[in-house]
Motif scaffolding. Structure first.
Motif, PDB file in Angstrom:
ATOM      1  N   LEU A  47      -2.574   5.316   1.739  1.00 18.72           N
ATOM      2  CA  LEU A  47      -2.696   5.273   3.192  1.00 18.72           C
ATOM      3  C   LEU A  47      -3.270   6.585   3.734  1.00 18.72           C
ATOM      4  O   LEU A  47      -4.178   6.623   4.563  1.00 18.72           O
ATOM      5  CB  LEU A  47      -1.314   5.009   3.794  1.00 18.72           C
ATOM      6  CG  LEU A  47      -1.306   4.467   5.225  1.00 18.72           C
ATOM      7  CD1 LEU A  47      -2.010   3.121   5.291  1.00 18.72           C
ATOM      8  CD2 LEU A  47       0.130   4.337   5.715  1.00 18.72           C
ATOM      9  N   MET A  57       0.858  -1.195   0.000  1.00 20.61           N
ATOM     10  CA  MET A  57       0.000   0.000   0.000  1.00 20.61           C
ATOM     11  C   MET A  57       0.893   1.243   0.000  1.00 20.61           C
ATOM     12  O   MET A  57       1.816   1.340   0.803  1.00 20.61           O
ATOM     13  CB  MET A  57      -0.860  -0.003   1.254  1.00 20.61           C
ATOM     14  CG  MET A  57      -2.175   0.702   1.007  1.00 20.61           C
ATOM     15  SD  MET A  57      -3.089   0.810   2.528  1.00 20.61           S
ATOM     16  CE  MET A  57      -3.388  -0.904   2.878  1.00 20.61           C
ATOM     17  N   LYS A 104     -19.495  12.169  12.133  1.00 23.08           N
ATOM     18  CA  LYS A 104     -20.107  11.445  13.249  1.00 23.08           C
ATOM     19  C   LYS A 104     -20.110  12.337  14.506  1.00 23.08           C
ATOM     20  O   LYS A 104     -21.131  12.454  15.202  1.00 23.08           O
ATOM     21  CB  LYS A 104     -19.285  10.170  13.512  1.00 23.08           C
ATOM     22  CG  LYS A 104     -19.894   9.244  14.499  1.00 23.08           C
ATOM     23  CD  LYS A 104     -20.971   8.385  13.838  1.00 23.08           C
ATOM     24  CE  LYS A 104     -21.793   7.794  14.935  1.00 23.08           C
ATOM     25  NZ  LYS A 104     -23.122   7.648  14.890  1.00 23.08           N
ATOM     26  N   ALA A 105     -18.964  12.978  14.739  1.00 19.06           N
ATOM     27  CA  ALA A 105     -18.843  13.834  15.921  1.00 19.06           C
ATOM     28  C   ALA A 105     -19.867  14.959  15.878  1.00 19.06           C
ATOM     29  O   ALA A 105     -20.505  15.277  16.876  1.00 19.06           O
ATOM     30  CB  ALA A 105     -17.434  14.408  16.017  1.00 19.06           C
ATOM     31  N   LYS A 123     -26.509  15.971  21.297  1.00 14.82           N
ATOM     32  CA  LYS A 123     -26.270  16.433  22.669  1.00 14.82           C
ATOM     33  C   LYS A 123     -26.911  17.794  22.892  1.00 14.82           C
ATOM     34  O   LYS A 123     -27.540  18.046  23.921  1.00 14.82           O
ATOM     35  CB  LYS A 123     -24.757  16.548  22.940  1.00 14.82           C
ATOM     36  CG  LYS A 123     -24.099  15.238  23.220  1.00 14.82           C
ATOM     37  CD  LYS A 123     -23.986  15.002  24.717  1.00 14.82           C
ATOM     38  CE  LYS A 123     -23.457  13.593  24.966  1.00 14.82           C
ATOM     39  NZ  LYS A 123     -23.679  13.128  26.322  1.00 14.82           N
ATOM     40  N   LYS A 141     -15.021  10.932   8.206  1.00 10.44           N
ATOM     41  CA  LYS A 141     -16.222  10.260   8.719  1.00 10.44           C
ATOM     42  C   LYS A 141     -16.381  10.495  10.220  1.00 10.44           C
ATOM     43  O   LYS A 141     -17.492  10.710  10.718  1.00 10.44           O
ATOM     44  CB  LYS A 141     -16.144   8.758   8.432  1.00 10.44           C
ATOM     45  CG  LYS A 141     -16.481   8.425   6.994  1.00 10.44           C
ATOM     46  CD  LYS A 141     -16.534   6.911   6.815  1.00 10.44           C
ATOM     47  CE  LYS A 141     -16.653   6.564   5.335  1.00 10.44           C
ATOM     48  NZ  LYS A 141     -15.922   5.313   5.034  1.00 10.44           N
ATOM     49  N   ALA A 142     -15.232  10.417  10.906  1.00 12.16           N
ATOM     50  CA  ALA A 142     -15.276  10.650  12.350  1.00 12.16           C
ATOM     51  C   ALA A 142     -15.793  12.051  12.653  1.00 12.16           C
ATOM     52  O   ALA A 142     -16.567  12.270  13.582  1.00 12.16           O
ATOM     53  CB  ALA A 142     -13.897  10.458  12.963  1.00 12.16           C
ATOM     54  N   ARG A 167      -6.896   6.971   3.007  1.00 12.80           N
ATOM     55  CA  ARG A 167      -7.703   6.198   3.957  1.00 12.80           C
ATOM     56  C   ARG A 167      -7.796   6.910   5.302  1.00 12.80           C
ATOM     57  O   ARG A 167      -8.859   6.949   5.926  1.00 12.80           O
ATOM     58  CB  ARG A 167      -7.091   4.804   4.146  1.00 12.80           C
ATOM     59  CG  ARG A 167      -7.387   3.855   2.999  1.00 12.80           C
ATOM     60  CD  ARG A 167      -6.472   2.644   3.069  1.00 12.80           C
ATOM     61  NE  ARG A 167      -6.817   1.782   4.190  1.00 12.80           N
ATOM     62  CZ  ARG A 167      -7.566   0.677   4.052  1.00 12.80           C
ATOM     63  NH1 ARG A 167      -8.024   0.340   2.858  1.00 12.80           N
ATOM     64  NH2 ARG A 167      -7.847  -0.076   5.087  1.00 12.80           N
ATOM     65  N   LYS A 168      -6.651   7.488   5.710  1.00 14.62           N
ATOM     66  CA  LYS A 168      -6.658   8.195   6.990  1.00 14.62           C
ATOM     67  C   LYS A 168      -7.625   9.380   6.939  1.00 14.62           C
ATOM     68  O   LYS A 168      -8.464   9.577   7.825  1.00 14.62           O
ATOM     69  CB  LYS A 168      -5.243   8.688   7.336  1.00 14.62           C
ATOM     70  CG  LYS A 168      -5.199   9.453   8.650  1.00 14.62           C
ATOM     71  CD  LYS A 168      -3.787   9.884   9.035  1.00 14.62           C
ATOM     72  CE  LYS A 168      -3.811  10.693  10.314  1.00 14.62           C
ATOM     73  NZ  LYS A 168      -2.475  11.130  10.716  1.00 14.62           N
ATOM     74  N   ILE A 176     -23.219  13.652  16.765  1.00 13.18           N
ATOM     75  CA  ILE A 176     -23.322  13.433  18.215  1.00 13.18           C
ATOM     76  C   ILE A 176     -23.520  14.753  18.952  1.00 13.18           C
ATOM     77  O   ILE A 176     -24.373  14.875  19.823  1.00 13.18           O
ATOM     78  CB  ILE A 176     -22.063  12.714  18.748  1.00 13.18           C
ATOM     79  CG1 ILE A 176     -22.040  11.276  18.210  1.00 13.18           C
ATOM     80  CG2 ILE A 176     -22.038  12.707  20.265  1.00 13.18           C
ATOM     81  CD1 ILE A 176     -20.754  10.542  18.480  1.00 13.18           C
ATOM     82  N   LEU A 177     -22.758  15.757  18.512  1.00 12.38           N
ATOM     83  CA  LEU A 177     -22.864  17.058  19.186  1.00 12.38           C
ATOM     84  C   LEU A 177     -24.245  17.670  19.001  1.00 12.38           C
ATOM     85  O   LEU A 177     -24.818  18.229  19.938  1.00 12.38           O
ATOM     86  CB  LEU A 177     -21.780  18.007  18.687  1.00 12.38           C
ATOM     87  CG  LEU A 177     -20.388  17.672  19.217  1.00 12.38           C
ATOM     88  CD1 LEU A 177     -19.348  18.633  18.651  1.00 12.38           C
ATOM     89  CD2 LEU A 177     -20.355  17.700  20.739  1.00 12.38           C
ATOM     90  N   ARG A 199     -11.171   8.296   6.964  1.00 11.28           N
ATOM     91  CA  ARG A 199     -11.604   7.885   8.301  1.00 11.28           C
ATOM     92  C   ARG A 199     -11.846   9.109   9.185  1.00 11.28           C
ATOM     93  O   ARG A 199     -12.855   9.202   9.892  1.00 11.28           O
ATOM     94  CB  ARG A 199     -10.528   6.985   8.930  1.00 11.28           C
ATOM     95  CG  ARG A 199     -11.018   6.203  10.138  1.00 11.28           C
ATOM     96  CD  ARG A 199      -9.918   5.293  10.671  1.00 11.28           C
ATOM     97  NE  ARG A 199      -8.789   6.038  11.200  1.00 11.28           N
ATOM     98  CZ  ARG A 199      -8.742   6.521  12.449  1.00 11.28           C
ATOM     99  NH1 ARG A 199      -9.765   6.328  13.264  1.00 11.28           N
ATOM    100  NH2 ARG A 199      -7.690   7.169  12.859  1.00 11.28           N
TER     101      ARG A 199
END
Ligand code: HEM
Ligand SMILES: Nc1ncnc2c1ncn2[C@@H]1O[C@H](COP(=O)(O)OP(=O)(O)O)[C@@H](O)[C@H]1O
Lengths: 179, 429
Positions: free
Chosen positions: B6, B1, B20-21, B28, B16-17, B9-10, B24-25, B13
């Motif tokens: 790489l 790879m 997602k965060a 909340k 997406k995080a 991909r990082k 969530i916020l 990720r």
């Protein structure tokens, strides 16, 4: 388990082994989250178990050592943000004594979904403290690292004796001596 | 790879995080908002509950006050008859046994009357119905009169009574003499009651002078049984006596000090106590008394006192038979003629047909009460005839109302023969 524990873990893995290792871990584990963690989220504790176990496999370092090291890193980078807790206590012992009745209580208020261990303490003398850890997450090694990090913060030298009360590690007795 | 893959991909990720965060916020934030709404609702509910509770408390207090006023009326009317009859009875030839019974009767009735007066005083103070009425008077004279009242009582018990007055005190002051008198009489009365040997002193000192005021400290000191530290904190509360045996041994109601304390507060001071068990007690307070310019004091009504009742015909409006009987007996004794009306309407009818010199008018009567009758008499029949209100209601409000509708005077039940006689003399021409 709170996302911050995973985020911190990946930070350390990337720092020590490079991002490649992070990627490899995500690929080789079977994670419901697909390895997408955010510090404000909450994820299944088993994902942490898988990740640490796999890292141990890949790196050849034992799980206890990994958890211990990670705990020290976690303390220095993430727990230090909670300045006031550190300031309220005067030394390692008083800080440790305040976890169960105060610190983790406040944590629970902030994150109702957090899963926290139980601690009870017993002060044997001015420089000897017993700390009993109980948690079905069996992270006694993580606790040990956090204890050592706490002593670091207060510039105190300590020695820790560790004894499994429950075979499986769900109860661990730490005897901490100031030296 | 390779490196680029790489990194992609990082970044993927992390991206997406991030999304997602954010989710969530958002969630909340929503939860926070909802719990804030919930909290606000709760606060509102609590506030409402509090208001309802407060409302209830106020109503309960009102009910209590009305109850007091009504009870006092209910008690005063028969008490009036008891005291009256007892006085009438003492005019008869009685044997010693009968005299003794009668004395006990009068004595007990007087105690009951004192108690009712105390309760009424307290409720008046509590409801803010007592106001300070200043008059100019000679403080030294005033204190000497108090001494002359208590000296004989003290002597009778074998006690000394000392009055010490600071010579720097200026005689003439502007103050509420009645209230001050009330307190001093209560304090000295207690001192007398709770002292078996030694002395009682009334010490009056100049505390300081400020502009047109002199701050004066009054101390009532005795060498009596004393009051423990514990009890010192409690005795100013209503119905509290230092210990249970007190009421058996010394009598009293436990109201005197709480009334006195409130009066002193009204006068701008604080009533305090210093005491040592079996050494004695000192009750003391400091209040401002305004210096009075006028050295000559307007004596209350310098009108020459008449010595003979010249009133010949009285109209009595009274529905209570006992009270009628009491009045009839007195008037017969004094040889004054009278006619009796059972209610206000009858009184008006009688006035239209006969001549009277004075009217004694009960307030609470069936068909037409005393207020209505007097209003009508004043408007249509007679504007000048003295009309005296006879009533068991003794609140200041009642007096005020009586004055407004045109009553000339006010006699609160129970009254004794002397009080009625005084009034009749006053309206004799
Ligand atoms: C500023 C001080 C601290 C804060 C704010 C804090 C907060 C937290 C948080 C947020 C978690 C994660 C809970 C979850 O995953 O759901 C956690 C877990 C944990 N904490 Fe603490 N902590 C503090 C100090 C300590 C110390 C000094 C120890 C060690 C004696 C300790 C022992 C642990 C352990 C062992 C866990 C893992 C969960 C478990 O074993 O059940 N903590 N803490
Ligand atoms: N001079 C005093 N010496 C000792 N005890 C006193 C004195 N004055 C008041 N007390 C105590 O305080 C109590 C309350 O007094 P007070 O309110 O005047 O009510 P009362 O005298 O009618 O009982 C008395 O019952 C008595 O126990």
């Amino acid at each position: 388990m709170k996302g911050v524990v995973f985020v911190g873990f990946f930070e350390l893995v990337e720092k020590e082994f490079g991002y490649e290792m992070v990627d490899k871990l995500i690929d080789s584990c079977n994670l419901d989250s697909d390895g997408i963690y955010t510090s404000v989220g909450t994820y299944d504790h088993s994902e942490m178990v898988q990740l640490v176990t796999k890292l141990s496999e890949f790196s050849g370092i034992g799980v206890p050592d990994l958890l211990n090291t990670y705990a020290k890193y976690f303390g220095k980078t993430h727990l230090r943000k909670y300045e006031s807790f550190y300031q309220e206590a005067t030394d390692t012992f008083s800080f440790l004594e305040s976890i169960d009745g105060h610190i983790h209580v406040e944590v629970k208020k902030l994150y109702p979904e957090a899963e926290l261990p139980k601690f009870s303490t017993n002060k044997l003398s001015d420089n000897k403290l017993e700390l009993l850890y109980s948690s079905k997450r069996k992270m006694g090694d993580f606790a040990e690292g956090l204890i050592l990090d706490t002593a670091d913060y207060y510039n105190e030298k300590i020695e820790i004796q560790k004894k499994n009360i429950e075979e499986d590690g769900s109860q661990v007795l730490f005897t901490i001596t100031k030296i | 790879m390779d490196e680029v893959q790489l990194l992609t991909r990082k970044i993927n990720r992390l991206e997406k995080a991030r999304v997602k965060a954010e989710q969530i916020l958002e969630q909340k934030a929503l939860q926070l908002w909802e719990s804030k709404q919930e909290l606000e609702k709760k606060v509102k509910e609590r506030t409402q509950e509090l208001e309802i509770a407060k409302d209830k408390a106020v109503k309960a207090q009102m009910a209590q006050k009305n109850f007091l006023a009504n009870m006092s009326h209910e008690i005063r009317t028969p008490l009036n008859a008891i005291i009256g009859m007892a006085h009438l009875m003492s005019d008869y030839e009685l044997n010693n046994q009968q005299k003794e019974y009668l004395n006990t009767l009068i004595h007990s009735a007087n105690i009951l009357q004192d108690l009712i007066n105390d309760i009424l005083d307290l409720s008046k103070i509590d409801s803010g119905k007592i106001s300070v009425v200043n008059e100019s008077f000679d403080l030294i004279d005033f204190l000497n009169i108090i001494k002359s009242i208590f000296l004989p009582q003290a002597k009778k018990k074998g006690l000394d009574f000392l009055l010490k007055i600071d010579s720097d005190i200026q005689n003439f002051v502007l103050a509420d003499k009645k209230l001050l008198n009330h307190v001093l009489i209560n304090l000295i009365g207690n001192a007398l009651k709770f002292t078996e040997r030694g002395s009682i002193s009334l010490i009056v000192e100049l505390h300081n002078r400020q502009e047109d005021k002199q701050y004066i400290t009054f101390k009532c000191k005795d060498s009596g049984i004393g009051i423990s530290k514990d009890q010192q904190e409690k005795i100013f509360n209503k119905f509290i006596q230092a210990d249970k045996s007190t009421s058996r041994k010394y009598g009293g109601t436990g109201l005197g000090l709480s009334i006195s304390k409130k009066i002193i507060e009204l006068l701008g001071g604080t009533l305090e106590v210093a005491s040592e068990i079996s050494q004695g007690s000192t009750f003391y307070f400091t209040i401002p008394l305004t210096l009075s310019q006028e050295k000559s004091i307007i004596k209350t009504s310098p009108k020459k006192k008449k010595d003979k009742i010249t009133i010949k015909q009285i109209l009595i409006a009274e529905d209570n038979l006992l009270n009628q009987m009491y009045l009839k007996n007195l008037l017969n004794k004094w040889k004054i003629e009278y006619k009796i009306a059972q209610n206000g309407q009858e009184a008006i009818d009688l006035m239209a047909s006969s001549e009277f010199d004075l009217v004694l008018m009960d307030i609470q009567m069936p068909t037409m009460d005393g207020y209505q009758a007097t209003t009508q008499i004043r408007n249509t029949i007679n504007n000048t005839i003295p009309i005296i209100a006879l009533t068991a209601n003794s609140f200041a409000e009642d007096r005020e109302k009586a004055k407004q509708v045109g009553f000339s005077d006010f006699l609160s039940k129970p009254y004794n023969p002397n009080q009625l006689q005084e009034l009749l003399l006053k309206y004799s021409r």
